[in-house]
Write an enzyme that holds these catalytic residues in place. Structure first.
Site, PDB file in Angstrom:
ATOM      1  N   MET A  27     -26.534  49.559 -19.675  1.00  0.00           N
ATOM      2  CA  MET A  27     -25.942  48.300 -19.230  1.00  0.00           C
ATOM      3  C   MET A  27     -24.775  47.928 -20.140  1.00  0.00           C
ATOM      4  O   MET A  27     -24.410  46.754 -20.253  1.00  0.00           O
ATOM      5  CB  MET A  27     -26.985  47.191 -19.186  1.00  0.00           C
ATOM      6  CG  MET A  27     -28.049  47.427 -18.127  1.00  0.00           C
ATOM      7  SD  MET A  27     -28.800  45.919 -17.469  1.00  0.00           S
ATOM      8  CE  MET A  27     -29.521  45.218 -18.941  1.00  0.00           C
ATOM      9  N   GLY A  28     -24.203  48.931 -20.792  1.00  0.00           N
ATOM     10  CA  GLY A  28     -23.067  48.686 -21.660  1.00  0.00           C
ATOM     11  C   GLY A  28     -23.491  48.182 -23.024  1.00  0.00           C
ATOM     12  O   GLY A  28     -24.639  48.340 -23.430  1.00  0.00           O
ATOM     13  N   GLU A  32     -25.482  52.895 -31.514  1.00  0.00           N
ATOM     14  CA  GLU A  32     -25.866  54.226 -31.967  1.00  0.00           C
ATOM     15  C   GLU A  32     -27.055  54.780 -31.177  1.00  0.00           C
ATOM     16  O   GLU A  32     -27.171  55.993 -30.996  1.00  0.00           O
ATOM     17  CB  GLU A  32     -26.184  54.203 -33.462  1.00  0.00           C
ATOM     18  CG  GLU A  32     -26.608  55.549 -34.049  1.00  0.00           C
ATOM     19  CD  GLU A  32     -25.590  56.659 -33.836  1.00  0.00           C
ATOM     20  OE1 GLU A  32     -26.002  57.839 -33.783  1.00  0.00           O
ATOM     21  OE2 GLU A  32     -24.376  56.354 -33.741  1.00  0.00           O
ATOM     22  N   HIS A  34     -27.547  54.394 -27.947  1.00  0.00           N
ATOM     23  CA  HIS A  34     -26.952  54.999 -26.751  1.00  0.00           C
ATOM     24  C   HIS A  34     -26.209  56.288 -27.105  1.00  0.00           C
ATOM     25  O   HIS A  34     -26.262  57.279 -26.363  1.00  0.00           O
ATOM     26  CB  HIS A  34     -25.973  54.021 -26.100  1.00  0.00           C
ATOM     27  CG  HIS A  34     -26.590  52.758 -25.606  1.00  0.00           C
ATOM     28  ND1 HIS A  34     -26.421  51.550 -26.232  1.00  0.00           N
ATOM     29  CD2 HIS A  34     -27.391  52.515 -24.537  1.00  0.00           C
ATOM     30  CE1 HIS A  34     -27.072  50.609 -25.572  1.00  0.00           C
ATOM     31  NE2 HIS A  34     -27.677  51.162 -24.545  1.00  0.00           N
ATOM     32  N   GLY A 148     -34.270  56.117 -23.376  1.00  0.00           N
ATOM     33  CA  GLY A 148     -34.820  55.906 -24.703  1.00  0.00           C
ATOM     34  C   GLY A 148     -36.288  55.515 -24.670  1.00  0.00           C
ATOM     35  O   GLY A 148     -36.736  54.784 -23.776  1.00  0.00           O
ATOM     36  N   GLN A 149     -37.022  55.989 -25.648  1.00  0.00           N
ATOM     37  CA  GLN A 149     -38.440  55.654 -25.743  1.00  0.00           C
ATOM     38  C   GLN A 149     -38.671  54.227 -26.239  1.00  0.00           C
ATOM     39  O   GLN A 149     -39.795  53.721 -26.158  1.00  0.00           O
ATOM     40  CB  GLN A 149     -39.157  56.650 -26.663  1.00  0.00           C
ATOM     41  CG  GLN A 149     -39.239  58.048 -26.072  1.00  0.00           C
ATOM     42  CD  GLN A 149     -39.921  59.046 -26.992  1.00  0.00           C
ATOM     43  OE1 GLN A 149     -40.306  58.708 -28.106  1.00  0.00           O
ATOM     44  NE2 GLN A 149     -40.053  60.273 -26.530  1.00  0.00           N
ATOM     45  N   ASP A 151     -37.774  51.615 -24.757  1.00  0.00           N
ATOM     46  CA  ASP A 151     -38.240  50.945 -23.539  1.00  0.00           C
ATOM     47  C   ASP A 151     -39.345  51.807 -22.914  1.00  0.00           C
ATOM     48  O   ASP A 151     -39.162  52.421 -21.863  1.00  0.00           O
ATOM     49  CB  ASP A 151     -37.081  50.755 -22.572  1.00  0.00           C
ATOM     50  CG  ASP A 151     -36.009  49.845 -23.148  1.00  0.00           C
ATOM     51  OD1 ASP A 151     -36.307  48.662 -23.394  1.00  0.00           O
ATOM     52  OD2 ASP A 151     -34.874  50.318 -23.368  1.00  0.00           O
ATOM     53  N   ARG A 188     -29.238  43.324 -28.297  1.00  0.00           N
ATOM     54  CA  ARG A 188     -29.585  41.928 -28.603  1.00  0.00           C
ATOM     55  C   ARG A 188     -29.665  41.650 -30.102  1.00  0.00           C
ATOM     56  O   ARG A 188     -29.735  40.486 -30.504  1.00  0.00           O
ATOM     57  CB  ARG A 188     -30.912  41.568 -27.931  1.00  0.00           C
ATOM     58  CG  ARG A 188     -30.803  41.454 -26.408  1.00  0.00           C
ATOM     59  CD  ARG A 188     -32.074  40.908 -25.791  1.00  0.00           C
ATOM     60  NE  ARG A 188     -31.861  40.550 -24.405  1.00  0.00           N
ATOM     61  CZ  ARG A 188     -32.097  41.335 -23.369  1.00  0.00           C
ATOM     62  NH1 ARG A 188     -32.553  42.550 -23.600  1.00  0.00           N
ATOM     63  NH2 ARG A 188     -31.881  40.937 -22.133  1.00  0.00           N
TER      64      ARG A 188
END
Length: 330
Positions: A27-28, A32, A34, A148-149, A151, A188
């Site tokens: 989601m942009g 790091e 990403h 990614g783990q 999430d 966040r």
């Protein structure tokens, strides 16, 4: 490698491909974490393959009181990070490109697993997530999709959807990337003030405390089981310094039955302390679950598990988790 910015499905379909295509959906507000996903995609696709990164802030994933408008949009910086990490193309569509008829009337349901933990806190979130992932899988047509783990529940639901609905794509989970102080990387994190960040570190510390309790009790149990079964057993345990265990070696051997509760207790102790900090940590949930369905594991569970936590610090809500192994290989 020349990075291409694409905005429409037509442009995406016209993108030449050779070898395997790997997609990383975001989601942009790339960081790091990403970049690690993109580098992993580059490695798995190979030099002859292709890596496509999607950047789309999906409105279906945000509830009425969530931060859709506040969510950071940093496309120029995202392009630079994607290029540096090895992406061949970035697909950044507008909302009416992904949902040409407005909000879709037909959506994918996450089912019972999507109503637990994050789904209970954010009703409809996983339905929106799976709907856009399904659409992006159709649009990008990848051989591999990397997530990614961090999430963990999202990853489990995507794997379930791919299996249940016969998507011809391999889903790859990539380990969580952490900052030096242990905080899991998240877009966040930028909302945290310095004092809020100190409180937020309790999330990772709680997970590590649970992991360490599992390792310690599993090691104790292994030593108890390795001790002689004769009268020498208690003496051997005492020699190891396990005085209480030497009084009842058989109880120690059976201690594995209480490991999940011990793990939960160790993690909760850290979180309870953080709840008394200033600013306090406002715990949403702490859960020790089976990654197959995200239900709480019982006292005799063996196999893979996930210790997950979600909490708010100030106005910022954060999640984190670690994988654990219960049983002979703990």
């Amino acid at each position: 490698m020349t990075e291409l910015l694409l905005h429409t499905a037509e442009e995406l379909y016209g993108l030449p491909r050779a070898g395997r295509r790997a997609v990383v959906m975001t989601m942009g507000a790339l960081h790091e974490g990403h970049a690690t996903l993109i580098r992993s995609a580059r490695e798995q696709a190979g030099r002859e393959g292709q890596v496509v990164v999607t950047v789309f802030v999906n409105p279906l994933q945000f509830g009425a009181n969530e931060d859709l408008d506040r969510y950071p949009r940093t496309l120029d910086a995202d392009l630079a990070i994607a290029r540096e990490a090895g992406a061949d193309a970035v697909f950044a569509p507008a909302a009416d490109e992904v949902y040409p008829g407005g909000d879709p009337q037909v959506r994918i349901s996450a089912g019972p697993m999507g109503e637990r933990l994050e789904g209970a806190t954010r009703p409809g979130h996983f339905d929106g997530m799976l709907t856009v992932v399904a659409k992006l899988l159709h649009l990008t047509r990848p051989d591999l999709a990397l997530f990614g783990q961090k999430d963990a529940q999202q990853l489990a639901l995507i794997r379930r959807m791919v299996t249940d609905l016969n998507f011809s794509v391999e889903v790859v989970g990539v380990p969580t990337v952490r900052e030096e102080d242990g905080l899991a990387l998240s877009s966040r994190n930028r909302y945290l003030s310095p004092v809020e960040r100190r409180t937020a570190l309790a999330l990772s510390r709680a997970l590590f405390a649970g992991r360490d309790r599992l390792a310690a009790q599993a090691a104790l149990r292994a030593r108890a089981e390795a001790a002689p079964a004769s009268d020498e057993r208690a003496t051997a345990l005492a020699r190891l310094g396990e005085i209480r265990a030497s009084a009842d070696a058989h109880a120690v051997s059976a201690a594995g039955a209480g490991l999940p509760d011990a793990v939960r207790a160790a993690a909760r102790h850290v979180l309870d302390e953080a709840g008394r900090h200033e600013p306090p940590l406002d715990l949403d949930y702490l859960a020790l679950v089976d990654p197959q369905d995200f239900t709480e594991i019982g006292p005799h569970f063996t196999g893979h598990a996930v210790l997950a936590v979600a909490a708010k610090v100030g106005a910022t809500r954060l999640i984190d988790n670690i994988p654990l192994e219960f049983g002979a290989h703990s």
